[in-house]
Design a protein around this motif. Structure first.
Motif, PDB file in Angstrom:
ATOM      1  N   ALA A  64       0.817  -1.211   0.000  1.00 18.77           N
ATOM      2  CA  ALA A  64       0.000   0.000   0.000  1.00 18.77           C
ATOM      3  C   ALA A  64       0.848   1.257   0.000  1.00 18.77           C
ATOM      4  N   LEU A  65       2.004   1.219   0.659  1.00 16.03           N
ATOM      5  CA  LEU A  65       2.841   2.407   0.796  1.00 16.03           C
ATOM      6  C   LEU A  65       3.859   2.569  -0.324  1.00 16.03           C
ATOM      7  N   ALA A  66       4.110   1.495  -1.069  1.00 13.89           N
ATOM      8  CA  ALA A  66       5.158   1.542  -2.094  1.00 13.89           C
ATOM      9  C   ALA A  66       4.989   2.697  -3.075  1.00 13.89           C
ATOM     10  N   PRO A  67       3.804   2.951  -3.644  1.00 10.42           N
ATOM     11  CA  PRO A  67       3.700   4.059  -4.605  1.00 10.42           C
ATOM     12  C   PRO A  67       3.920   5.429  -3.976  1.00 10.42           C
ATOM     13  N   PHE A  68       3.637   5.571  -2.688  1.00  9.86           N
ATOM     14  CA  PHE A  68       3.865   6.852  -2.021  1.00  9.86           C
ATOM     15  C   PHE A  68       5.359   7.110  -1.824  1.00  9.86           C
ATOM     16  N   ARG A  69       6.124   6.034  -1.814  1.00 10.89           N
ATOM     17  CA  ARG A  69       7.571   6.198  -1.672  1.00 10.89           C
ATOM     18  C   ARG A  69       8.227   6.584  -2.999  1.00 10.89           C
ATOM     19  N   ARG A  70       7.422   6.662  -4.048  1.00 12.72           N
ATOM     20  CA  ARG A  70       7.934   7.103  -5.354  1.00 12.72           C
ATOM     21  C   ARG A  70       7.404   8.493  -5.730  1.00 12.72           C
ATOM     22  N   LEU A  71       6.726   9.133  -4.821  1.00 14.50           N
ATOM     23  CA  LEU A  71       6.113  10.422  -5.141  1.00 14.50           C
ATOM     24  C   LEU A  71       7.122  11.540  -5.310  1.00 14.50           C
ATOM     25  N   GLY A  72       8.217  11.491  -4.583  1.00 12.55           N
ATOM     26  CA  GLY A  72       9.204  12.567  -4.646  1.00 12.55           C
ATOM     27  C   GLY A  72      10.513  12.117  -4.043  1.00 12.55           C
ATOM     28  N   THR A  73      11.437  13.066  -3.915  1.00 12.04           N
ATOM     29  CA  THR A  73      12.730  12.756  -3.323  1.00 12.04           C
ATOM     30  C   THR A  73      12.580  12.677  -1.808  1.00 12.04           C
ATOM     31  N   ILE A  74      12.798  11.481  -1.262  1.00 11.27           N
ATOM     32  CA  ILE A  74      12.584  11.229   0.160  1.00 11.27           C
ATOM     33  C   ILE A  74      13.837  11.593   0.948  1.00 11.27           C
ATOM     34  N   THR A  75      13.646  12.356   2.012  1.00 10.55           N
ATOM     35  CA  THR A  75      14.750  12.694   2.906  1.00 10.55           C
ATOM     36  C   THR A  75      14.654  11.972   4.250  1.00 10.55           C
ATOM     37  N   HIS A  76      13.509  11.340   4.509  1.00 13.39           N
ATOM     38  CA  HIS A  76      13.328  10.639   5.780  1.00 13.39           C
ATOM     39  C   HIS A  76      12.142   9.700   5.641  1.00 13.39           C
ATOM     40  N   ASP A  77      12.264   8.511   6.220  1.00 16.31           N
ATOM     41  CA  ASP A  77      11.171   7.528   6.181  1.00 16.31           C
ATOM     42  C   ASP A  77      11.280   6.669   7.428  1.00 16.31           C
ATOM     43  N   ASP A  78      10.306   6.812   8.341  1.00 18.78           N
ATOM     44  CA  ASP A  78      10.371   6.022   9.573  1.00 18.78           C
ATOM     45  C   ASP A  78       9.080   5.230   9.817  1.00 18.78           C
ATOM     46  N   VAL A  79       8.349   4.919   8.754  1.00 21.85           N
ATOM     47  CA  VAL A  79       7.125   4.139   8.910  1.00 21.85           C
ATOM     48  C   VAL A  79       7.492   2.755   9.449  1.00 21.85           C
TER      49      VAL A  79
END
Length: 445
Positions: free
Chosen positions: A265-280
């Motif tokens: 479910a979260l995979a496409p949201f991780r491709r939305l932009g340049t990620i600087t932090h992810d702690d899900v």
């Protein structure tokens, strides 16, 4: 009518505990008197005292009214903090009895012991009563709906001191009105919820570089339209502040413990932009509610709008305000289970809302009226795309605000309930439904 006792705790200015009850995160009150009831009988006694002394009544559950309704410059504040029980008599039945002065953090911690949870707000110390009566949007809104959608009964002390239990069979119109109509009809001292089987959720933030805002919002909107309804997200656009660059922060809650489905479910949201932090990560639901830490010495102008469609034109308006670097804007995804409830089933009627947009403008504590007016004026291009407002996220309480919260048919029905249960408008420290006025405060209905 309840028989009064001498047990009611009353506090005057200068007494221990007075300042704690008079001051809230959004207002510093100076009421003439504070009542701290422990029972419904005490609440009735407090209302009697207010009536005898000619004091305006304000009701406080957790104290988080953004419009300052939880306290008052004069009058009497009924502080429900001691009516804070959280009882689970039969975990298998999932029925929970909660005092209106309990906090949602306490509810989450107690229910966790039974593998249960109730969809509620975002913070630990928000009161159960106030948040629920306004509707109750939280991290499982797309999975389980609003907090009011889990309510099956309410204990209410009316203006004349009568204790009623309202549900679908007893005082059903009052029960309908309490679910979204705010504190207009009496002092709610207890609520019965049917809890959901909730243990762990996937919760955290994904932070993006703040570049093309319109593209980011469009992508987020399109993904949420197709998203699993276990997923609720909230996208916050922050301007540069305190030397930090602006950012786009996506808070995510996937209300199902399986890691594989959450990752998909979260995979496409991780491709939305340049990620600087992810702690899900996987967390107990009780641990995702946060403390409300507002910086001291500030005043916050808070507005919101509910929109049935996050249109390209609305996205452009949000992008323009973000570019001006003056306001923190948050977009909360709705739909899912919230939309499955008929619009006329509760007093919260905006079931078709795709998203809620919230603007928070920080101002100095002593901000002039024209500074507040300027902040509100900047909101107009965004609000023009909305069809309603959520009363829990408003820092003002004008008749126009109240009119936007309730469609015409809902408003007329609320007025009828108000006339029956509070004809003298004792409970008007709220987004007020006056018993003898039309929309906007003028004219008999």
């Amino acid at each position: 009518m309840l028989q009064h006792t001498d047990a009611l705790e009353l506090l005057s200015p200068g007494q221990d505990g007075y300042h704690q009850s008079a001051t809230t995160p959004f207002a510093a009150g100076s009421p003439d008197l504070i009542a701290r009831p422990r029972t419904a009988t005490d609440v009735a006694a407090a209302l009697d005292r207010a009536r005898a002394d000619g004091l305006t009544v304000a009701i406080r559950s957790g104290g988080h009214s953004m419009a300052g309704h939880s306290t008052h410059a004069h009058g009497l504040v009924v502080d429900l903090r001691n009516i804070n029980h959280v009882d689970v008599p039969d975990p298998a039945a999932r029925l929970v009895h909660v005092g209106a002065g309990a906090t949602w953090g306490a509810v989450a911690r107690t229910l966790h012991q039974h593998g249960l949870g109730v969809t509620a707000g975002d913070t630990n110390d928000v009161g159960v009563g106030g948040l629920t009566l306004g509707g109750g949007m939280g991290w499982m809104v797309r999975r389980y709906g609003l907090a009011i959608d889990s309510v099956v009964g309410a204990d209410v002390v009316t203006a004349d001191g009568t204790l009623l239990h309202a549900d679908d069979e007893h005082d059903p119109e009052l029960f309908w009105a309490l679910r979204g109509g705010g504190g207009n009809f009496g002092v709610v001292v207890g609520l019965d919820f049917v809890a959901q089987p909730v243990t762990s959720v996937h919760y955290g933030t994904i932070r993006y570089e703040l570049r093309d805002v319109a593209q980011l919002l469009t992508g987020w909107r399109d993904l949420m339209r197709d998203a699993d309804q276990n997923l609720t997200t909230m996208l916050t656009l922050t301007p540069p502040v305190f030397g930090q660059p602006g950012a786009a922060i996506l808070q995510c809650c996937y209300a199902y413990p399986d890691p594989n489905t959450a990752d998909r479910a979260l995979a496409p949201f991780r491709r939305l932009g340049t990620i600087t932090h992810d702690d899900v990560r996987v967390l107990p639901y009780r641990d995702i509610l946060q403390d409300a830490n507002l910086p001291p010495g500030m005043r916050f102008v808070v507005r919101n709008t509910l929109t049935p469609a996050l249109s390209d034109e609305l996205i452009d308006a949000v992008a323009a305000e973000t570019a001006a670097q003056r306001t923190m804007l948050t977009l909360r995804s709705l739909g899912g289970a919230m939309a499955d409830v008929p619009a006329d089933a509760t007093a919260f009627a905006h079931r078709d809302a795709e998203a809620m947009l919230v603007a928070l403008t920080p101002l100095p504590a002593d901000a002039r009226a024209e500074q507040v007016d300027e902040a509100l004026a900047r909101w107009a291009p965004i609000a023009a795309h909305g069809t309603g407002v959520y009363v829990n996220f408003l820092s003002s309480d004008s008749p126009a605000d109240t009119a936007k919260a309730y469609p015409d048919a809902t408003y007329r029905r609320l007025v009828a309930v108000k006339r029956r249960y509070d004809p003298d408008n004792v409970f008007h420290r709220n987004h007020n439904i006056a018993p003898n006025r039309g929309r906007g405060g003028a004219g008999l209905l």
